[in-house]
Design an enzyme around this catalytic site. Structure first.
Site, PDB file in Angstrom:
ATOM      1  N   ALA A 111       0.803  -1.216   0.000  1.00 36.04           N
ATOM      2  CA  ALA A 111       0.000   0.000   0.000  1.00 36.04           C
ATOM      3  C   ALA A 111       0.838   1.268   0.000  1.00 36.04           C
ATOM      4  O   ALA A 111       0.355   2.333  -0.350  1.00 36.04           O
ATOM      5  CB  ALA A 111      -0.920   0.008   1.224  1.00 36.04           C
ATOM      6  N   LYS A 112       2.089   1.155   0.444  1.00 39.61           N
ATOM      7  CA  LYS A 112       3.030   2.275   0.480  1.00 39.61           C
ATOM      8  C   LYS A 112       2.424   3.507   1.152  1.00 39.61           C
ATOM      9  O   LYS A 112       2.512   4.617   0.643  1.00 39.61           O
ATOM     10  CB  LYS A 112       3.538   2.602  -0.925  1.00 39.61           C
ATOM     11  CG  LYS A 112       4.298   1.434  -1.571  1.00 39.61           C
ATOM     12  CD  LYS A 112       4.797   1.786  -2.952  1.00 39.61           C
ATOM     13  CE  LYS A 112       5.566   0.628  -3.566  1.00 39.61           C
ATOM     14  NZ  LYS A 112       4.702  -0.529  -3.904  1.00 39.61           N
ATOM     15  N   ARG A 113       1.843   3.300   2.311  1.00 37.41           N
ATOM     16  CA  ARG A 113       1.293   4.403   3.075  1.00 37.41           C
ATOM     17  C   ARG A 113       2.417   5.199   3.721  1.00 37.41           C
ATOM     18  O   ARG A 113       3.507   4.688   3.927  1.00 37.41           O
ATOM     19  CB  ARG A 113       0.320   3.893   4.137  1.00 37.41           C
ATOM     20  CG  ARG A 113      -0.912   3.184   3.574  1.00 37.41           C
ATOM     21  CD  ARG A 113      -1.715   4.085   2.644  1.00 37.41           C
ATOM     22  NE  ARG A 113      -3.020   3.521   2.308  1.00 37.41           N
ATOM     23  CZ  ARG A 113      -3.359   3.050   1.134  1.00 37.41           C
ATOM     24  NH1 ARG A 113      -2.488   3.044   0.150  1.00 37.41           N
ATOM     25  NH2 ARG A 113      -4.577   2.577   0.914  1.00 37.41           N
TER      26      ARG A 113
END
Length: 206
Positions: A111-113
């Protein structure tokens, strides 16, 4: 899943294979795409139709074909969010299918939050408590308060972006300070101060 359990799976399967589940409806086989127009799929009392059905059937086939050989699955959230509620329902059903049939396999939310404060806490709650992922990819650009909320969940992991393999990585990640230390090395060193250890932090090193 803790480090020992993951390592035991790696040893048992003699594999470190991670299978990406990045669904592009337009690239699916025609007979799978056609399922979107052929009634409903029932799973655990839930009914799925349209693109959700095609995505679930596609993922189930991949999972069943690869489960004996891989130790992790990694759905990329963008490939589900782009289909709206159908995509998110399909992701939820995919996670539930893996959990019920192959509970030993490590689940990564790609998700690469990278937000901070209460927002980061809510992302952690979403991926670890509601969606039941073992790990989530995190961008560290905003510093410790974008990462530490994810580290407080027992048995859950942060996979921190340290050095990526894309062309644009050269824009920032290889930039050196006055001592000649590239930024990605500083990310690795600094992140170890945030409470990460071998039981809850991994790194993307492309």
């Amino acid at each position: 899943m803790n480090r020992k359990e993951l390592y035991q799976q790696i040893q048992a399967k003699k594999s470190m294979l991670c299978v990406g589940l990045d669904v592009d409806f337009n690239k699916m086989p025609e007979h799978v795409k056609a399922l979107a127009n052929r009634g409903e799929l029932a799973l655990k009392g839930e009914l799925y139709k349209g693109k959700a059905r095609s995505i679930i059937e596609f993922n189930k086939a991949i999972v069943d074909a690869t489960a004996a050989h891989c130790v992790a699955y990694k759905p990329n959230l963008a490939f589900y969010e782009c289909y709206g509620i159908d995509g998110m329902r399909a992701l939820d059903a995919t996670v539930d299918y893996i959990r019920s049939k192959y509970p030993e396999i490590f689940l990564i939310a790609d998700a690469k939050r990278g937000d901070i404060g209460n927002t980061a806490k809510m992302y952690a709650k979403a991926f670890f408590e509601e969606m039941d992922f073992d790990a989530v990819t995190i961008a560290p650009y905003m510093g410790a308060d974008s990462v530490t909320p994810f580290l407080g969940h027992d048995g859950r992991w942060v996979i921190l972006l340290a050095l990526t393999s894309n062309k644009g990585a050269a824009d920032f990640q290889y930039t050196q300070d006055a001592q000649g230390t590239p930024l990605y090395q500083k990310v690795l060193a600094k992140s170890l101060e945030w409470g990460g250890n071998a039981d809850n932090m991994m790194y993307v090193v492309g």
